[in-house]
Scaffold this motif. Structure first.
Motif, PDB file in Angstrom:
ATOM      1  N   GLU A  68      17.689 -41.884 -14.362  1.00  0.00           N
ATOM      2  CA  GLU A  68      17.483 -40.962 -15.479  1.00  0.00           C
ATOM      3  C   GLU A  68      17.006 -39.603 -14.984  1.00  0.00           C
ATOM      4  O   GLU A  68      17.363 -38.570 -15.543  1.00  0.00           O
ATOM      5  CB  GLU A  68      16.482 -41.551 -16.469  1.00  0.00           C
ATOM      6  CG  GLU A  68      16.392 -40.745 -17.754  1.00  0.00           C
ATOM      7  CD  GLU A  68      15.697 -41.488 -18.864  1.00  0.00           C
ATOM      8  OE1 GLU A  68      15.488 -40.871 -19.919  1.00  0.00           O
ATOM      9  OE2 GLU A  68      15.382 -42.682 -18.685  1.00  0.00           O
ATOM     10  N   ARG A  69      16.225 -39.631 -13.929  1.00  0.00           N
ATOM     11  CA  ARG A  69      15.778 -38.368 -13.337  1.00  0.00           C
ATOM     12  C   ARG A  69      16.979 -37.578 -12.821  1.00  0.00           C
ATOM     13  O   ARG A  69      17.039 -36.353 -12.982  1.00  0.00           O
ATOM     14  CB  ARG A  69      14.806 -38.666 -12.186  1.00  0.00           C
ATOM     15  CG  ARG A  69      14.205 -37.452 -11.512  1.00  0.00           C
ATOM     16  CD  ARG A  69      13.232 -36.763 -12.407  1.00  0.00           C
ATOM     17  NE  ARG A  69      12.420 -35.798 -11.661  1.00  0.00           N
ATOM     18  CZ  ARG A  69      11.741 -34.814 -12.240  1.00  0.00           C
ATOM     19  NH1 ARG A  69      11.767 -34.670 -13.551  1.00  0.00           N
ATOM     20  NH2 ARG A  69      11.026 -33.988 -11.510  1.00  0.00           N
ATOM     21  N   ARG A  70      17.929 -38.262 -12.231  1.00  0.00           N
ATOM     22  CA  ARG A  70      19.130 -37.582 -11.737  1.00  0.00           C
ATOM     23  C   ARG A  70      20.003 -37.113 -12.895  1.00  0.00           C
ATOM     24  O   ARG A  70      20.667 -36.078 -12.789  1.00  0.00           O
ATOM     25  CB  ARG A  70      19.894 -38.491 -10.777  1.00  0.00           C
ATOM     26  CG  ARG A  70      19.089 -38.839  -9.517  1.00  0.00           C
ATOM     27  CD  ARG A  70      19.952 -39.351  -8.392  1.00  0.00           C
ATOM     28  NE  ARG A  70      20.583 -40.631  -8.670  1.00  0.00           N
ATOM     29  CZ  ARG A  70      20.002 -41.818  -8.466  1.00  0.00           C
ATOM     30  NH1 ARG A  70      18.756 -41.874  -8.007  1.00  0.00           N
ATOM     31  NH2 ARG A  70      20.660 -42.939  -8.714  1.00  0.00           N
TER      32      ARG A  70
ATOM     33  N   GLU B 132      21.824 -32.229 -15.944  1.00  0.00           N
ATOM     34  CA  GLU B 132      21.795 -31.343 -17.112  1.00  0.00           C
ATOM     35  C   GLU B 132      21.074 -30.036 -16.808  1.00  0.00           C
ATOM     36  O   GLU B 132      21.449 -28.978 -17.326  1.00  0.00           O
ATOM     37  CB  GLU B 132      21.144 -32.051 -18.288  1.00  0.00           C
ATOM     38  CG  GLU B 132      22.016 -33.147 -18.869  1.00  0.00           C
ATOM     39  CD  GLU B 132      21.557 -33.629 -20.226  1.00  0.00           C
ATOM     40  OE1 GLU B 132      22.408 -34.095 -20.995  1.00  0.00           O
ATOM     41  OE2 GLU B 132      20.344 -33.533 -20.512  1.00  0.00           O
ATOM     42  N   PHE B 133      20.051 -30.110 -15.984  1.00  0.00           N
ATOM     43  CA  PHE B 133      19.332 -28.888 -15.595  1.00  0.00           C
ATOM     44  C   PHE B 133      20.291 -27.920 -14.917  1.00  0.00           C
ATOM     45  O   PHE B 133      20.334 -26.730 -15.234  1.00  0.00           O
ATOM     46  CB  PHE B 133      18.179 -29.245 -14.655  1.00  0.00           C
ATOM     47  CG  PHE B 133      17.308 -28.076 -14.274  1.00  0.00           C
ATOM     48  CD1 PHE B 133      16.166 -27.777 -15.004  1.00  0.00           C
ATOM     49  CD2 PHE B 133      17.622 -27.271 -13.176  1.00  0.00           C
ATOM     50  CE1 PHE B 133      15.358 -26.696 -14.655  1.00  0.00           C
ATOM     51  CE2 PHE B 133      16.829 -26.198 -12.824  1.00  0.00           C
ATOM     52  CZ  PHE B 133      15.690 -25.907 -13.563  1.00  0.00           C
TER      53      PHE B 133
ATOM     54  N   LYS C 127      25.345 -30.101 -25.265  1.00  0.00           N
ATOM     55  CA  LYS C 127      24.046 -30.382 -25.883  1.00  0.00           C
ATOM     56  C   LYS C 127      23.311 -31.388 -25.005  1.00  0.00           C
ATOM     57  O   LYS C 127      23.737 -32.546 -24.880  1.00  0.00           O
ATOM     58  CB  LYS C 127      24.234 -30.956 -27.290  1.00  0.00           C
ATOM     59  CG  LYS C 127      24.800 -29.955 -28.290  1.00  0.00           C
ATOM     60  CD  LYS C 127      24.930 -30.581 -29.675  1.00  0.00           C
ATOM     61  CE  LYS C 127      25.506 -29.577 -30.666  1.00  0.00           C
ATOM     62  NZ  LYS C 127      25.668 -30.177 -32.016  1.00  0.00           N
ATOM     63  N   PRO C 128      22.215 -30.977 -24.370  1.00  0.00           N
ATOM     64  CA  PRO C 128      21.493 -31.867 -23.448  1.00  0.00           C
ATOM     65  C   PRO C 128      21.027 -33.150 -24.130  1.00  0.00           C
ATOM     66  O   PRO C 128      20.610 -33.140 -25.282  1.00  0.00           O
ATOM     67  CB  PRO C 128      20.299 -31.015 -23.000  1.00  0.00           C
ATOM     68  CG  PRO C 128      20.718 -29.605 -23.264  1.00  0.00           C
ATOM     69  CD  PRO C 128      21.590 -29.660 -24.475  1.00  0.00           C
ATOM     70  N   LYS C 129      21.095 -34.248 -23.397  1.00  0.00           N
ATOM     71  CA  LYS C 129      20.617 -35.545 -23.868  1.00  0.00           C
ATOM     72  C   LYS C 129      19.383 -36.012 -23.102  1.00  0.00           C
ATOM     73  O   LYS C 129      18.584 -36.796 -23.610  1.00  0.00           O
ATOM     74  CB  LYS C 129      21.727 -36.604 -23.747  1.00  0.00           C
ATOM     75  CG  LYS C 129      22.927 -36.364 -24.660  1.00  0.00           C
ATOM     76  CD  LYS C 129      23.954 -37.468 -24.503  1.00  0.00           C
ATOM     77  CE  LYS C 129      25.140 -37.248 -25.442  1.00  0.00           C
ATOM     78  NZ  LYS C 129      24.755 -37.429 -26.861  1.00  0.00           N
TER      79      LYS C 129
ATOM     80  N   GLY D 141      25.186 -23.566 -14.691  1.00  0.00           N
ATOM     81  CA  GLY D 141      26.558 -23.541 -15.192  1.00  0.00           C
ATOM     82  C   GLY D 141      27.538 -24.346 -14.371  1.00  0.00           C
ATOM     83  O   GLY D 141      28.750 -24.278 -14.602  1.00  0.00           O
ATOM     84  N   ARG D 142      27.034 -25.179 -13.446  1.00  0.00           N
ATOM     85  CA  ARG D 142      27.928 -26.001 -12.624  1.00  0.00           C
ATOM     86  C   ARG D 142      27.113 -27.003 -11.820  1.00  0.00           C
ATOM     87  O   ARG D 142      25.902 -26.837 -11.618  1.00  0.00           O
ATOM     88  CB  ARG D 142      28.735 -25.131 -11.653  1.00  0.00           C
ATOM     89  CG  ARG D 142      27.870 -24.310 -10.715  1.00  0.00           C
ATOM     90  CD  ARG D 142      28.694 -23.344  -9.887  1.00  0.00           C
ATOM     91  NE  ARG D 142      29.507 -24.059  -8.910  1.00  0.00           N
ATOM     92  CZ  ARG D 142      30.407 -23.468  -8.129  1.00  0.00           C
ATOM     93  NH1 ARG D 142      30.616 -22.169  -8.219  1.00  0.00           N
ATOM     94  NH2 ARG D 142      31.098 -24.173  -7.252  1.00  0.00           N
ATOM     95  N   ILE D 143      27.778 -28.050 -11.340  1.00  0.00           N
ATOM     96  CA  ILE D 143      27.150 -29.019 -10.452  1.00  0.00           C
ATOM     97  C   ILE D 143      28.244 -29.785  -9.715  1.00  0.00           C
ATOM     98  O   ILE D 143      29.367 -29.935 -10.221  1.00  0.00           O
ATOM     99  CB  ILE D 143      26.240 -30.012 -11.219  1.00  0.00           C
ATOM    100  CG1 ILE D 143      25.414 -30.852 -10.243  1.00  0.00           C
ATOM    101  CG2 ILE D 143      27.063 -30.903 -12.145  1.00  0.00           C
ATOM    102  CD1 ILE D 143      24.324 -31.677 -10.906  1.00  0.00           C
TER     103      ILE D 143
END
Length: 298
Positions: free
Chosen positions: A18-20, A25-26, A81-83, A32-34
């Motif tokens: 969950e931390r990952r 999302e961060f 929308k972040p979860k 704007g990318r990962i």
């Protein structure tokens, strides 16, 4: 419950996973990318695990993310929308403050493409870690400690007994809130001015008796009335005011430091409105408490 439903709920994920998810999302929100490399470098996971994490995120939030084959990166969708993440400007900027002060390294920080920035330098207060450890231990074990303390009311350091019960930061310095055996009152002692500590002893202390630490006063601030209407609106937005004011609960023991730091400890007419941008709305109430709370620092 199926594994798929568990993944979609997000509630059954292990803390590490969950931390990952939060990190994904961060980066999507702020950068704007990962890509997989970001997860590998930040968490030390394997390539398969990084791929699995990104795949799991797509399962949990398929409407949030898409993959660009050419760039080999994941990008947020327009309806992102972040979860897992609660976007917080303070948290983002706190990362920069931590980097600037050396508390956090770039490897530890979640930011990647860090914008150019600077922080107004402040002199660092030298707090000896061993003395801090003893003070914290005294708070934990509910002990009195004999400290050699340099007060501004005395020319040389003097030995005195104090019983600490809390730590406090006034925006510039760390204090220990303690019962002063000599003065028979609760006072603030600047941690950096504790020269040495040599003895401890048991001492019954009820922290709830420190009324100035336990009680709060609502400080109501608003824009300076002599500002123009548009200037007042700017100040209201700057401080997040509602209906032209902001209510800030402040410990009575912090009132002196708060007013001084905010420039509210002097007559607002002494300075020009553009410099004294905020004023106390409930000045009579605050100053009445302020006059009773002075003289606690040692």
């Amino acid at each position: 419950m199926s594994e798929e439903k568990k993944a979609k709920s997000g509630k059954e994920l292990r803390w590490g996973v969950e931390r990952r998810m939060e990190f994904i999302e961060f980066r999507l929100f702020w950068e704007g990318r990962i890509n997989r490399r970001d997860l590998i470098e930040k968490f030390g996971v394997s390539v398969p695990q990084a791929s699995a994490d990104l795949g799991k995120y797509q399962e949990v939030a398929p409407e949030n993310i898409h993959y660009d084959i050419r760039a080999k990166c994941y990008y947020p969708d327009k309806d992102f929308k972040p979860k897992f993440l609660n976007p917080d400007s303070d948290r983002y900027l706190a990362n920069m403050l931590s980097l600037s002060s050396g508390i956090m390294t770039e490897e530890e920080c979640w930011l990647y493409s860090i914008p150019s920035y600077d922080v107004l330098p402040q002199p660092r207060r030298g707090i000896d870690p061993m003395r801090l450890r003893k003070v914290v231990g005294a708070i934990r074990e509910k002990l009195a400690v004999q400290v050699r303390y340099q007060s501004m009311n005395a020319p040389e350091p003097e030995w005195r007994w104090i019983t600490p019960h809390a730590l406090a930061f006034d925006g510039y310095r760390w204090h220990v809130r303690a019962w002063c055996h000599r003065g028979e009152a609760f006072k603030d002692f600047v941690l950096a001015r504790i020269v040495s500590i040599r003895l401890t002893k048991e001492h019954d202390l009820d922290p709830t008796e420190d009324v100035e630490w336990q009680e709060f006063i609502d400080v109501r601030i608003g824009p300076h009335p002599k500002l123009t209407e548009t200037q007042r609106i700017a100040i209201e937005l700057d401080y997040g005011m509602e209906n032209g004011e902001l209510v800030i609960p402040v410990r009575r023991g912090f009132l002196f430091y708060f007013l001084k730091r905010m420039g509210l400890d002097i007559d607002p007419d002494v300075r020009q409105p553009k410099h004294q941008q905020i004023v106390l709305i409930n000045a009579d109430e605050v100053y009445a408490v302020f006059s009773r709370s002075e003289g606690n620092a040692s």
